[in-house]
Design a protein around this motif. Structure first.
Motif, PDB file in Angstrom:
ATOM      1  N   PHE A  71     -26.046 -32.630  37.785  1.00 30.49           N
ATOM      2  CA  PHE A  71     -25.771 -32.077  36.465  1.00 30.49           C
ATOM      3  C   PHE A  71     -26.714 -30.897  36.244  1.00 30.49           C
ATOM      4  CE2 PHE A  71     -24.825 -36.602  36.394  1.00 30.49           C
ATOM      5  CZ  PHE A  71     -23.542 -36.632  35.882  1.00 30.49           C
ATOM      6  N   LEU A  72     -26.173 -29.750  35.864  1.00 23.93           N
ATOM      7  CA  LEU A  72     -26.968 -28.546  35.640  1.00 23.93           C
ATOM      8  C   LEU A  72     -26.900 -28.125  34.178  1.00 23.93           C
ATOM      9  CD1 LEU A  72     -25.991 -26.398  38.748  1.00 23.93           C
ATOM     10  CD2 LEU A  72     -28.110 -27.649  38.377  1.00 23.93           C
ATOM     11  N   ASN A 101     -18.506 -32.384  27.624  1.00 17.68           N
ATOM     12  CA  ASN A 101     -19.709 -32.138  28.427  1.00 17.68           C
ATOM     13  C   ASN A 101     -20.840 -33.111  28.096  1.00 17.68           C
ATOM     14  OD1 ASN A 101     -18.471 -30.103  29.778  1.00 17.68           O
ATOM     15  ND2 ASN A 101     -19.326 -28.476  28.529  1.00 17.68           N
ATOM     16  N   LYS A 102     -20.502 -34.211  27.444  1.00 13.50           N
ATOM     17  CA  LYS A 102     -21.502 -35.215  27.097  1.00 13.50           C
ATOM     18  C   LYS A 102     -21.333 -36.417  28.015  1.00 13.50           C
ATOM     19  CE  LYS A 102     -23.218 -38.101  23.355  1.00 13.50           C
ATOM     20  NZ  LYS A 102     -22.947 -38.585  21.984  1.00 13.50           N
ATOM     21  N   ILE A 103     -22.419 -36.820  28.642  1.00 16.29           N
ATOM     22  CA  ILE A 103     -22.422 -37.960  29.550  1.00 16.29           C
ATOM     23  C   ILE A 103     -23.284 -39.050  28.928  1.00 16.29           C
ATOM     24  CG2 ILE A 103     -23.117 -38.782  31.837  1.00 16.29           C
ATOM     25  CD1 ILE A 103     -22.338 -35.139  31.307  1.00 16.29           C
ATOM     26  N   THR A 104     -22.769 -40.275  28.904  1.00 18.55           N
ATOM     27  CA  THR A 104     -23.495 -41.402  28.321  1.00 18.55           C
ATOM     28  C   THR A 104     -23.465 -42.564  29.297  1.00 18.55           C
ATOM     29  OG1 THR A 104     -22.816 -40.698  26.103  1.00 18.55           O
ATOM     30  CG2 THR A 104     -23.666 -42.939  26.327  1.00 18.55           C
ATOM     31  N   PHE A 117     -26.121 -33.692  27.478  1.00 18.75           N
ATOM     32  CA  PHE A 117     -25.097 -32.669  27.666  1.00 18.75           C
ATOM     33  C   PHE A 117     -25.365 -31.975  28.984  1.00 18.75           C
ATOM     34  CE2 PHE A 117     -25.082 -32.966  23.001  1.00 18.75           C
ATOM     35  CZ  PHE A 117     -23.718 -33.124  22.777  1.00 18.75           C
ATOM     36  N   SER A 118     -24.309 -31.506  29.634  1.00 15.74           N
ATOM     37  CA  SER A 118     -24.439 -30.794  30.899  1.00 15.74           C
ATOM     38  C   SER A 118     -23.476 -29.613  30.911  1.00 15.74           C
ATOM     39  CB  SER A 118     -24.119 -31.743  32.057  1.00 15.74           C
ATOM     40  OG  SER A 118     -24.141 -31.051  33.278  1.00 15.74           O
ATOM     41  N   LYS A 119     -23.972 -28.449  31.339  1.00  9.48           N
ATOM     42  CA  LYS A 119     -23.111 -27.270  31.448  1.00  9.48           C
ATOM     43  C   LYS A 119     -22.182 -27.378  32.654  1.00  9.48           C
ATOM     44  CE  LYS A 119     -26.419 -24.073  29.385  1.00  9.48           C
ATOM     45  NZ  LYS A 119     -27.315 -22.928  29.645  1.00  9.48           N
TER      46      LYS A 119
END
Length: 132
Positions: A71-72, A101-104, A117-119
């Motif tokens: 994840f960047l 773009n939200k990972i939980t 959040f990840s771009k």
């Protein structure tokens, strides 16, 4: 769940078009790399095996698939790895949920252990092995 993960085509091919669920995962490692854009790597196992496994996998009794997701441009929201997890080499999580773009990542009690959040999100590696 796989909607924002680049490189999922290899996984789709291996699993014959049906991507495996990211539930009941075993996380081995979080790696945070600082810099202009924060990078987060998560190495984890899934137990979902392809229905038609390659013959080499059957011969070697492969029963686990391991991924490293990269994840960047990460912006952390929650990081709640509690003291009960510190002595374990594997963090058992209920699921990885991806919404835009939200990972939980949540535990079996539904509590958020990590949220960010990840771009850009991608499969950094995929391997397989026999877990005892």
């Amino acid at each position: 769940m796989w909607s924002i993960i680049d490189g999922k085509e290899k996984v789709e091919k291996l699993y014959h078009g049906i991507l495996p669920g990211l539930e009941s995962i075993h996380i081995h490692e979080f790696t945070i790399i600082t810099g202009e854009d924060i990078e987060l790597d998560i190495r984890f196992d899934i137990k979902n095996m392809p229905k038609d496994m390659p013959s080499k996998w059957i011969e070697r009794k492969i029963n686990t698939v391991q991924f490293v997701f990269g994840f960047l441009g990460v912006k952390f929201i929650d990081f709640n790895i509690n003291k009960d997890s510190k002595n374990k080499s594997i963090l058992k999580c209920e699921k990885i949920a991806i919404d835009k773009n939200k990972i939980t990542i949540t535990n079996s009690e539904g509590k958020v252990q990590l949220s960010f959040f990840s771009k850009w999100s991608y499969i950094k590696s995929m391997s397989r092995y026999q877990q005892n």
